[in-house]
Design a protein around this motif. Structure first.
Motif, PDB file in Angstrom:
ATOM      1  N   ILE A  37       0.556  -1.170  -0.041  1.00 45.48           N
ATOM      2  CA  ILE A  37      -0.021   0.146  -0.015  1.00 45.48           C
ATOM      3  C   ILE A  37       0.938   1.355   0.096  1.00 45.48           C
ATOM      4  O   ILE A  37       0.493   2.611  -0.990  1.00 45.48           O
ATOM      5  CB  ILE A  37      -1.301  -0.012   1.569  1.00 45.48           C
ATOM      6  N   LEU A  38       1.526   0.954   0.923  1.00 43.95           N
ATOM      7  CA  LEU A  38       2.725   2.840   1.132  1.00 43.95           C
ATOM      8  C   LEU A  38       3.587   2.816  -0.451  1.00 43.95           C
ATOM      9  O   LEU A  38       3.866   3.565  -1.005  1.00 43.95           O
ATOM     10  CB  LEU A  38       3.311   2.156   2.011  1.00 43.95           C
ATOM     11  N   TRP A  39       4.131   1.526  -1.380  1.00 42.93           N
ATOM     12  CA  TRP A  39       4.769   2.096  -2.225  1.00 42.93           C
ATOM     13  C   TRP A  39       4.003   2.528  -3.419  1.00 42.93           C
ATOM     14  O   TRP A  39       4.027   3.587  -3.590  1.00 42.93           O
ATOM     15  CB  TRP A  39       5.277   0.053  -2.758  1.00 42.93           C
ATOM     16  N   ILE A  40       2.744   1.741  -3.226  1.00 39.85           N
ATOM     17  CA  ILE A  40       1.592   2.479  -4.091  1.00 39.85           C
ATOM     18  C   ILE A  40       1.444   3.886  -4.100  1.00 39.85           C
ATOM     19  O   ILE A  40       1.779   4.731  -4.969  1.00 39.85           O
ATOM     20  CB  ILE A  40       0.580   1.908  -4.197  1.00 39.85           C
ATOM     21  N   LEU A  41       1.293   4.403  -3.264  1.00 41.95           N
ATOM     22  CA  LEU A  41       0.760   5.650  -2.556  1.00 41.95           C
ATOM     23  C   LEU A  41       2.100   6.467  -2.977  1.00 41.95           C
ATOM     24  O   LEU A  41       2.367   7.703  -3.251  1.00 41.95           O
ATOM     25  CB  LEU A  41       0.324   5.738  -1.266  1.00 41.95           C
ATOM     26  N   ILE A  42       3.431   5.491  -2.792  1.00 40.95           N
ATOM     27  CA  ILE A  42       5.012   6.719  -2.809  1.00 40.95           C
ATOM     28  C   ILE A  42       5.077   6.616  -4.784  1.00 40.95           C
ATOM     29  O   ILE A  42       5.362   7.671  -4.931  1.00 40.95           O
ATOM     30  CB  ILE A  42       6.005   5.569  -2.583  1.00 40.95           C
ATOM     31  N   GLN A  43       4.372   5.709  -5.039  1.00 40.72           N
ATOM     32  CA  GLN A  43       4.908   5.416  -6.535  1.00 40.72           C
ATOM     33  C   GLN A  43       3.849   6.000  -7.883  1.00 40.72           C
ATOM     34  O   GLN A  43       4.280   6.808  -8.773  1.00 40.72           O
ATOM     35  CB  GLN A  43       5.066   4.034  -7.056  1.00 40.72           C
ATOM     36  N   THR A  90     -13.186   9.188  -1.578  1.00 39.86           N
ATOM     37  CA  THR A  90     -12.615   8.382  -0.312  1.00 39.86           C
ATOM     38  C   THR A  90     -11.028   8.239  -1.497  1.00 39.86           C
ATOM     39  O   THR A  90     -10.964   7.742  -3.070  1.00 39.86           O
ATOM     40  CB  THR A  90     -13.373   7.547   0.266  1.00 39.86           C
ATOM     41  N   GLN A  91     -10.246   9.038  -0.968  1.00 39.05           N
ATOM     42  CA  GLN A  91      -8.798   8.773  -1.380  1.00 39.05           C
ATOM     43  C   GLN A  91      -7.590   9.069   0.034  1.00 39.05           C
ATOM     44  O   GLN A  91      -7.719   9.788   0.880  1.00 39.05           O
ATOM     45  CB  GLN A  91      -8.457  10.308  -2.263  1.00 39.05           C
ATOM     46  N   TYR A  92      -6.429   7.755  -0.548  1.00 35.26           N
ATOM     47  CA  TYR A  92      -5.795   7.683   0.608  1.00 35.26           C
ATOM     48  C   TYR A  92      -4.462   8.531  -0.485  1.00 35.26           C
ATOM     49  O   TYR A  92      -3.832   8.342  -1.245  1.00 35.26           O
ATOM     50  CB  TYR A  92      -5.490   6.276   0.276  1.00 35.26           C
ATOM     51  N   SER A  93      -3.360   9.057   1.143  1.00 37.48           N
ATOM     52  CA  SER A  93      -2.343   9.676   0.814  1.00 37.48           C
ATOM     53  C   SER A  93      -1.142   9.376   1.213  1.00 37.48           C
ATOM     54  O   SER A  93      -1.486   9.000   2.705  1.00 37.48           O
ATOM     55  CB  SER A  93      -2.124  11.229   0.444  1.00 37.48           C
ATOM     56  N   MET A  94       0.117   9.279   1.392  1.00 36.83           N
ATOM     57  CA  MET A  94       1.015   9.825   2.602  1.00 36.83           C
ATOM     58  C   MET A  94       0.656  10.999   3.160  1.00 36.83           C
ATOM     59  O   MET A  94       0.549  11.724   2.437  1.00 36.83           O
ATOM     60  CB  MET A  94       2.334   9.686   1.481  1.00 36.83           C
ATOM     61  N   SER A  95       1.136  10.424   4.310  1.00 36.02           N
ATOM     62  CA  SER A  95       0.775  11.572   4.992  1.00 36.02           C
ATOM     63  C   SER A  95       2.023  12.373   5.284  1.00 36.02           C
ATOM     64  O   SER A  95       3.582  11.670   5.003  1.00 36.02           O
ATOM     65  CB  SER A  95       0.772  11.387   6.919  1.00 36.02           C
ATOM     66  N   PRO A 103      12.672   7.216   1.670  1.00 39.94           N
ATOM     67  CA  PRO A 103      13.821   7.140   0.861  1.00 39.94           C
ATOM     68  C   PRO A 103      14.113   5.252   2.000  1.00 39.94           C
ATOM     69  O   PRO A 103      14.382   4.952   1.387  1.00 39.94           O
ATOM     70  CB  PRO A 103      15.179   7.811   2.194  1.00 39.94           C
ATOM     71  N   ILE A 104      13.364   5.023   2.673  1.00 43.29           N
ATOM     72  CA  ILE A 104      13.246   3.308   3.708  1.00 43.29           C
ATOM     73  C   ILE A 104      12.950   2.680   2.570  1.00 43.29           C
ATOM     74  O   ILE A 104      13.910   1.242   2.915  1.00 43.29           O
ATOM     75  CB  ILE A 104      13.011   3.717   5.220  1.00 43.29           C
ATOM     76  N   ILE A 105      12.087   2.682   2.227  1.00 40.03           N
ATOM     77  CA  ILE A 105      11.030   2.167   1.584  1.00 40.03           C
ATOM     78  C   ILE A 105      11.742   2.186  -0.063  1.00 40.03           C
ATOM     79  O   ILE A 105      11.537   0.651  -0.132  1.00 40.03           O
ATOM     80  CB  ILE A 105       9.818   2.670   1.358  1.00 40.03           C
ATOM     81  N   ASN A 106      12.450   2.803  -0.325  1.00 40.16           N
ATOM     82  CA  ASN A 106      12.645   2.914  -1.806  1.00 40.16           C
ATOM     83  C   ASN A 106      14.248   2.234  -1.631  1.00 40.16           C
ATOM     84  O   ASN A 106      14.667   1.159  -2.264  1.00 40.16           O
ATOM     85  CB  ASN A 106      13.441   4.673  -2.256  1.00 40.16           C
ATOM     86  N   SER A 107      14.810   1.890  -0.321  1.00 37.11           N
ATOM     87  CA  SER A 107      16.141   1.998  -0.179  1.00 37.11           C
ATOM     88  C   SER A 107      15.895   0.192  -0.240  1.00 37.11           C
ATOM     89  O   SER A 107      16.726  -0.689   0.024  1.00 37.11           O
ATOM     90  CB  SER A 107      16.821   2.002   0.793  1.00 37.11           C
ATOM     91  N   LEU A 108      14.887   0.180   0.571  1.00 34.03           N
ATOM     92  CA  LEU A 108      14.565  -1.753   0.889  1.00 34.03           C
ATOM     93  C   LEU A 108      14.132  -1.869  -0.865  1.00 34.03           C
ATOM     94  O   LEU A 108      14.749  -3.576  -0.905  1.00 34.03           O
ATOM     95  CB  LEU A 108      13.000  -2.033   1.414  1.00 34.03           C
TER      96      LEU A 108
END
Length: 127
Positions: A37-43, A90-95, A103-108
């Motif tokens: 979920i976080l990856w999708i919101l980041i990308q 309804t929309q979800y976004s990174m806080s 940067p942590i998720i990109n590094s993973l």
């Protein structure tokens, strides 16, 4: 329903009996789909519930709803609602806090790509 690891951490926090930052950190990501979920919101930026349902294979509405609620409870994502005509969206976004994870998720992800390239797929998975 949350998982038992997360419940244990929440109980410790509520009782003032918490002293392990590693457990606290891991509890925010416990759950099969949270990192995706976080990856999708980041990308891809803000998304709707139906977008996640269509793009996270094998997830039920209940599990997705729980995972999104837990991410919101941990202040990693935000939920916004708006009207288009008579239809509520309804929309979800990174806080703001969630964005500190980028940067942590990109590094993973980079580590995963490197690791995948170093694994002999034939030997490892085609036994």
């Amino acid at each position: 329903m949350t998982d038992s690891f997360r419940n244990n951490v929440i109980n410790k926090l509520q009782n003032g009996d918490f002293d392990c930052t590693k457990e606290f950190t891991v509890s925010m990501f416990s759950g099969k789909h949270k990192l995706m979920i976080l990856w999708i919101l980041i990308q891809e930026g803000p998304q709707s519930f139906s977008y996640f349902m269509n793009n996270l294979k094998g997830i039920s509405k209940k599990v997705l709803s729980n995972q999104l609620n837990e991410l919101m409870d941990d202040h990693l994502i935000d939920k916004s609602e708006y009207m288009v005509g008579r239809v509520k969206h309804t929309q979800y976004s990174m806080s703001e806090i969630g964005n500190t994870l980028v940067p942590i998720i990109n590094s993973l992800n980079a580590w995963g790509e490197m690791r995948l390239n170093s694994v002999d797929i034939e030997k490892k998975f085609n036994r």
